[in-house]
Design an enzyme around this catalytic site. Structure first.
Site, PDB file in Angstrom:
ATOM      1  N   HIS A 169     -23.788  89.196  65.824  1.00 11.51           N
ATOM      2  CA  HIS A 169     -23.414  89.340  66.577  1.00 11.51           C
ATOM      3  C   HIS A 169     -24.150  89.515  67.808  1.00 11.51           C
ATOM      4  O   HIS A 169     -24.459  91.020  68.536  1.00 11.51           O
ATOM      5  CB  HIS A 169     -21.611  90.140  66.266  1.00 11.51           C
ATOM      6  CG  HIS A 169     -21.035  89.401  66.876  1.00 11.51           C
ATOM      7  ND1 HIS A 169     -20.584  89.766  68.919  1.00 11.51           N
ATOM      8  CD2 HIS A 169     -19.361  88.418  67.087  1.00 11.51           C
ATOM      9  CE1 HIS A 169     -19.556  88.630  69.431  1.00 11.51           C
ATOM     10  NE2 HIS A 169     -19.000  88.398  68.219  1.00 11.51           N
ATOM     11  N   ARG A 188     -15.534  86.317  76.318  1.00 13.13           N
ATOM     12  CA  ARG A 188     -16.517  85.095  76.681  1.00 13.13           C
ATOM     13  C   ARG A 188     -15.550  84.492  76.907  1.00 13.13           C
ATOM     14  O   ARG A 188     -15.520  82.823  77.785  1.00 13.13           O
ATOM     15  CB  ARG A 188     -17.548  85.151  75.844  1.00 13.13           C
ATOM     16  CG  ARG A 188     -18.642  86.490  75.635  1.00 13.13           C
ATOM     17  CD  ARG A 188     -19.600  86.290  75.447  1.00 13.13           C
ATOM     18  NE  ARG A 188     -19.835  86.490  74.331  1.00 13.13           N
ATOM     19  CZ  ARG A 188     -19.554  85.732  72.932  1.00 13.13           C
ATOM     20  NH1 ARG A 188     -20.189  84.428  72.845  1.00 13.13           N
ATOM     21  NH2 ARG A 188     -19.836  86.604  72.226  1.00 13.13           N
TER      22      ARG A 188
END
Length: 448
Positions: free
Chosen positions: A269, A292
């Site tokens: 990740h 994000r």
């Protein structure tokens, strides 16, 4: 009646024989979301279930999940989405490991799974966002908090309610117990051998069905571990998984002949938080993809963006690791390399959109609030002029609807006057997150 010595009959108390307790219908090994869901489904059908969990609490890594569950389309509002589009995005993300028959089941049953969580468990996942790797909004999350914590709380409450007699089923919950062996007789699993971790007491439990819902192995760095065997170059990367993630279920299943698949596919990740109070800790808190999705921007040490923040995890991670010269040349991570770090920056509009997450991460000391671009540059140790240019360029790209990396969704933009903006920033680094491989299964979940 009994006769004593030929005399008169002597009355005695009737003999009552208590039948032995019935064996369980199923044993569920592992009490993360999958295990709790399987248990609740069995209980609702009147089943007798023994649920075994080696930790003292239920939830596992599922409790740590934060961004939501991808599904199409549980709220009857597709946002232009479709099951076929979900299948296409998942197929693209899977790459060489694509298995169409399993992807089809995942995508087509995803909407009903989210509806079940609301209708049966009481978890409302009505907030929908478009996150990395997805062409549409389909990541479903609660408005009240982190997805994993909310779902596990609801699942635990529902399961324990049945255990208290409010449902048709019967539950025996064994936390703090580790299954050390699957009992295998005449070509099938007939139960498990369990050890109580507090005192080492062992017992065997037999049942016609055993459901294996254990997790991955990303936290096991011991000699001979699955991580060392299949991805030794990743041993120096931190992980988001709990230290209990040691691949126990895979080991037990393969011991009796189960097949495995994609054991080398350990997902990295792109954003695990680096805690300034404990930067070298190998167990990281995940910086949720939502950060994000709502408009968080990734910036390197030169004050520059370097990728589409909403790309797939593999893509964003690759763009991060390219900052290492050797990786940039070979496209292979060196086990002796220093994992790079970056700044994840949220303007005020993005922070407002992800307020629950921002407040939690700030409380944990993982996010810092900074007023004005000059303060942000000082915190980052970056050139203020370069950082200012990066953020203004980002606004211009948003106006055009795309940037040089192909980003087309721009949420939570910084204010035109960067000196008046309030930023929320933290340090992130690539981390081991998800073991994509494991025991091989078919569409129905049968071990192969």
């Amino acid at each position: 009646l009994l006769s004593a010595g030929g005399g008169a009959p002597v009355a005695t108390a009737p003999v009552v024989t208590t039948p032995p307790p019935l064996p369980p219908d199923a044993i569920v090994v592992g009490a993360g979301l999958a295990g709790l869901a399987a248990t609740l489904e069995l209980l609702d059908r009147g089943g007798h279930v023994i649920l075994v969990e080696k930790e003292r609490t239920v939830g596992g890594n599922s409790a740590r999940a934060s961004s939501g569950i991808n599904a199409c389309c549980p709220h009857n509002d597709t946002y232009g989405d479709s099951v076929d589009a979900f299948v296409a995005d998942t197929t693209k993300s899977a790459g060489r490991g694509v298995r169409p028959h399993l992807i089809d089941v995942l995508a087509r049953d995803s909407g009903s799974a989210v509806r079940w969580l609301k209708e049966r468990v009481g978890v409302d996942l009505s907030q929908v966002a478009q996150l990395g790797g997805h062409a549409h909004k389909r990541t479903n999350r609660p408005a009240t908090g982190m997805a994993g914590a909310e779902i596990i709380y609801g699942m635990q409450k529902a399961v324990k309610a049945v255990a208290k007699g409010t449902g048709p089923g019967q539950l025996e919950l064994l936390t703090g117990h580790r299954v050390r062996e699957l009992l295998y007789e005449d070509g099938r699993v007939v139960g498990v051998a369990v050890v109580r971790l507090a005192d080492g007491e062992s017992r065997t439990v037999r049942a016609p069905h055993t459901v294996l819902t254990t997790g991955g192995f990303a936290s096991d760095r011991s000699p001979g571990s699955y991580l060392e065997r299949h991805r030794p170059e990743l041993l120096n990367m931190a992980a988001t998984a709990g230290k209990f993630s040691t691949g126990d279920g895979i080991e037990m299943a393969t011991t009796i002949g189960a097949g495995t698949v994609d054991m080398d596919q350990v997902q990295i990740h792109p954003t695990g938080w680096v805690d300034p109070a404990d930067p070298d800790n190998t167990e990281k808190v995940l910086a949720a993809e939502l950060m994000r999705g709502v408009g968080g921007i990734l910036i390197n040490g030169d004050g520059e963006r370097f990728c589409n923040e909403l790309g797939t995890r593999a893509y964003v991670t690759d763009m991060m690791l390219r900052h290492d010269p050797r990786y940039n040349h070979t496209r292979k991570w060196d086990a002796l390399g220093i994992v790079p770090t970056f700044s994840l920056v949220l303007p005020s509009a993005a922070a407002d959109d992800g307020r629950k997450h921002v407040d939690l991460y700030t409380h944990k000391g993982l996010l810092t609030t900074l007023h004005g671009v000059a303060a942000l540059a000082r915190w980052m140790g970056a050139d203020e002029g370069a950082l200012r240019e990066t953020l203004l360029r980002y606004r211009v790209d948003a106006g055009f609807g795309t940037d040089q990396w192909g980003k087309t969704s721009f949420r939570g933009l910084p204010l035109p006057n960067l000196d008046q903006e309030t930023f929320h920033a933290g340090t992130v680094t690539p981390v081991l997150h998800y073991c994509m491989g494991g025991v091989a299964i078919d569409e129905e979940g049968h071990v192969l």
